[in-house]
Design an enzyme around this catalytic site. Sequence first.
Site, mmCIF file in Angstrom:
data_model
loop_
_atom_site.group_PDB
_atom_site.id
_atom_site.type_symbol
_atom_site.label_atom_id
_atom_site.label_comp_id
_atom_site.label_asym_id
_atom_site.label_seq_id
_atom_site.Cartn_x
_atom_site.Cartn_y
_atom_site.Cartn_z
ATOM 1 C CG PHE A 17 -1.575 1.204 1.635
ATOM 2 C CD1 PHE A 17 -2.172 2.053 0.713
ATOM 3 C CD2 PHE A 17 -1.618 1.558 2.984
ATOM 4 C CE1 PHE A 17 -2.771 3.245 1.128
ATOM 5 C CE2 PHE A 17 -2.215 2.737 3.404
ATOM 6 C CZ PHE A 17 -2.782 3.577 2.483
ATOM 7 C CG ASP A 37 6.528 -6.506 -1.799
ATOM 8 O OD1 ASP A 37 5.989 -7.555 -1.403
ATOM 9 O OD2 ASP A 37 6.162 -5.380 -1.429
ATOM 10 C CB THR A 41 0.413 -7.866 2.806
ATOM 11 O OG1 THR A 41 1.593 -7.057 2.960
ATOM 12 C CG2 THR A 41 0.319 -8.844 3.949
ATOM 13 C CG ASP A 62 11.179 -13.300 2.832
ATOM 14 O OD1 ASP A 62 11.616 -12.587 3.755
ATOM 15 O OD2 ASP A 62 10.155 -14.001 2.923
ATOM 16 C CB VAL A 63 13.460 -7.935 3.643
ATOM 17 C CG1 VAL A 63 13.051 -7.065 2.472
ATOM 18 C CG2 VAL A 63 12.336 -8.073 4.669
ATOM 19 C CG LEU A 77 7.887 1.729 3.434
ATOM 20 C CD1 LEU A 77 9.185 2.471 3.156
ATOM 21 C CD2 LEU A 77 6.803 2.265 2.517
ATOM 22 C CE1 TYR A 149 3.781 -3.694 11.853
ATOM 23 C CE2 TYR A 149 2.675 -2.421 13.554
ATOM 24 C CZ TYR A 149 3.192 -2.510 12.280
ATOM 25 O OH TYR A 149 3.126 -1.423 11.438
ATOM 26 C CE LYS A 153 7.085 -2.017 11.320
ATOM 27 N NZ LYS A 153 7.666 -1.531 10.055
HETATM 28 P P1 NAD Z 1 1.411 -3.432 3.305
HETATM 29 O O1 NAD Z 1 1.138 -4.744 3.946
HETATM 30 O O2 NAD Z 1 0.532 -2.989 2.208
HETATM 31 O O3 NAD Z 1 2.898 -3.348 2.776
HETATM 32 C C1 NAD Z 1 3.950 -4.131 3.258
HETATM 33 C C2 NAD Z 1 4.703 -4.678 2.066
HETATM 34 O O4 NAD Z 1 5.824 -5.431 2.554
HETATM 35 C C3 NAD Z 1 3.864 -5.637 1.218
HETATM 36 O O5 NAD Z 1 4.032 -5.348 -0.143
HETATM 37 C C4 NAD Z 1 4.427 -7.003 1.561
HETATM 38 O O6 NAD Z 1 4.272 -7.955 0.520
HETATM 39 C C5 NAD Z 1 5.876 -6.665 1.860
HETATM 40 N N1 NAD Z 1 6.515 -7.638 2.739
HETATM 41 C C6 NAD Z 1 6.066 -8.150 3.914
HETATM 42 N N2 NAD Z 1 6.953 -9.014 4.426
HETATM 43 C C7 NAD Z 1 8.003 -9.051 3.559
HETATM 44 C C8 NAD Z 1 9.219 -9.760 3.531
HETATM 45 N N3 NAD Z 1 9.548 -10.625 4.495
HETATM 46 N N4 NAD Z 1 10.057 -9.568 2.487
HETATM 47 C C9 NAD Z 1 9.733 -8.696 1.489
HETATM 48 N N5 NAD Z 1 8.576 -8.016 1.468
HETATM 49 C C10 NAD Z 1 7.729 -8.174 2.490
HETATM 50 O O7 NAD Z 1 1.408 -2.362 4.493
HETATM 51 P P2 NAD Z 1 1.637 -0.793 4.464
HETATM 52 O O8 NAD Z 1 0.491 -0.175 5.174
HETATM 53 O O9 NAD Z 1 1.977 -0.328 3.103
HETATM 54 O O10 NAD Z 1 2.908 -0.651 5.423
HETATM 55 C C11 NAD Z 1 4.194 -0.360 4.918
HETATM 56 C C12 NAD Z 1 5.140 -0.091 6.087
HETATM 57 O O11 NAD Z 1 4.663 1.019 6.851
HETATM 58 C C13 NAD Z 1 5.244 -1.262 7.051
HETATM 59 O O12 NAD Z 1 6.573 -1.387 7.485
HETATM 60 C C14 NAD Z 1 4.369 -0.852 8.209
HETATM 61 O O13 NAD Z 1 4.771 -1.427 9.430
HETATM 62 C C15 NAD Z 1 4.519 0.653 8.213
HETATM 63 N N6 NAD Z 1 3.353 1.302 8.806
HETATM 64 C C16 NAD Z 1 2.183 1.456 8.119
HETATM 65 C C17 NAD Z 1 1.095 2.071 8.736
HETATM 66 C C18 NAD Z 1 -0.206 2.293 8.010
HETATM 67 O O14 NAD Z 1 -1.131 2.841 8.623
HETATM 68 N N7 NAD Z 1 -0.361 1.958 6.754
HETATM 69 C C19 NAD Z 1 1.191 2.496 10.057
HETATM 70 C C20 NAD Z 1 2.389 2.297 10.737
HETATM 71 C C21 NAD Z 1 3.472 1.725 10.102
#
Ligand code: NAD
Length: 334
Positions: A17, A37, A41, A62-63, A77, A149, A153
């Site tokens: 996202f 990525d 998700t 995968d990171v 991210l 989580y 973090k």
């Molecule tokens: P999201 O789930 O849409 O995006 C996360 C992305 O990371 C996805 O594309 C997923 O496929 C990828 N991913 C997950 N695990 C992985 C791995 N092991 N290796 C490679 N890729 C991996 O969520 P988002 O809302 O876009 O969040 C992005 C970042 O922002 C995250 O780190 C999240 O913790 C942080 N964040 C988001 C929010 C929010 O409100 N959207 C709030 C606080 C923090």
Amino acid sequence: MATNQPTRSLVTGGAGFLGSHLCDSLIASGHQVICLDNLFTGHLDNIAHLRANPAFTFIKHDVVEPFDFDVDQVWNLACPAAPGHYRYDPVKTLRTSVWGVMHCLEIGRRRGARVFHASTSEVYGDPTVHPQPESYRGNVNPIGPRACYDEGKRAAETLCFDYRRMHGTDIKVVRIFNTYGPRMHPYDGRVVSNFVCQALRGEPMTIYGDGTQSRAFCYVDDLIAGFRKLMDSRDGFTGPVNMGNPGEFTMLELAQAVAAELGEKDMIEHRPLPADDPTQRQPDITLAKKELGWEPKVPLREGLRRTIAWFRALDMSKYAPPSPFFEQPEAQRK
Ligand code: NAD
Ligand code: UDP
């Protein structure tokens, strides 16, 4: 490296996202982008429009596994962000947070790249201070269902600051508060996507608990503008810095706003409150305003309008819930 110049940027979680909106913003400013990525998700549709662009490269990776690229900027991210997603495999979530940021910081250490890390308001847990300034150290249950989580973090932030102290790594840490908008996963179980999808299907919106708990919702475009300002901020400004919209709403008020945008009466249904669900959350963004000149501009109703339009046009058959427990509050799990 501080920069307003075009760079080679690595975006982990770039098909998600927030990550996909960030890739759009970087590409639009003339940067070269490598998007890493594992698609846990994230979704290829989020970046489909970028795939033909020679400045954009997608790599499925995968990171948790090592990676290294010759880049100037690393944006970390990658991590499932919605409770239903991060609880699917909590051990993997912790490994993603910790190993993912380590691999990014290693690129920073070895190559001098600037490393941006996406942290979260969840580091404050169920806060006892309101609104939350960056100086507040939080109230996290280290053994609860959200801990994979929250603690992941927190450990990632620790690693950023230890790399800085030990190696002088150039870091920028943002604590993101609830952000919503187009490209949220329709089955991520977060409250905005849930309410919008439920209301569009003509179903009642599911309020967990009595609905008086509060959150502050930031529209994605505002957040990405803040990300860009933080990455380009002065040398030595590391954060952590809160980013979110200070407008605070209860879940009952959010349901009313979604219903009002759809021109319908709000139909709601109460479900049990998940364990450790924070009661109140609102960012103190004084630091972001002062240091970055940033504050959000899009009001909730306008952001909901744009989000609803996107979900209305979405082909839902392309998405599936990643977890058998999806949307099931902890109390109902077997
Ligand atoms: P999201 O789930 O849409 O995006 C996360 C992305 O990371 C996805 O594309 C997923 O496929 C990828 N991913 C997950 N695990 C992985 C791995 N092991 N290796 C490679 N890729 C991996 O969520 P988002 O809302 O876009 O969040 C992005 C970042 O922002 C995250 O780190 C999240 O913790 C942080 N964040 C988001 C929010 C929010 O409100 N959207 C709030 C606080 C923090
Ligand atoms: N929530 C809700 N109904 C839903 C999904 C979530 O009432 O269908 C509540 C949830 O219990 C929490 C708030 O909305 O109090 C925000 O939840 P979300 O998962 O979006 O984000 P987070 O809890 O991580 O802030």
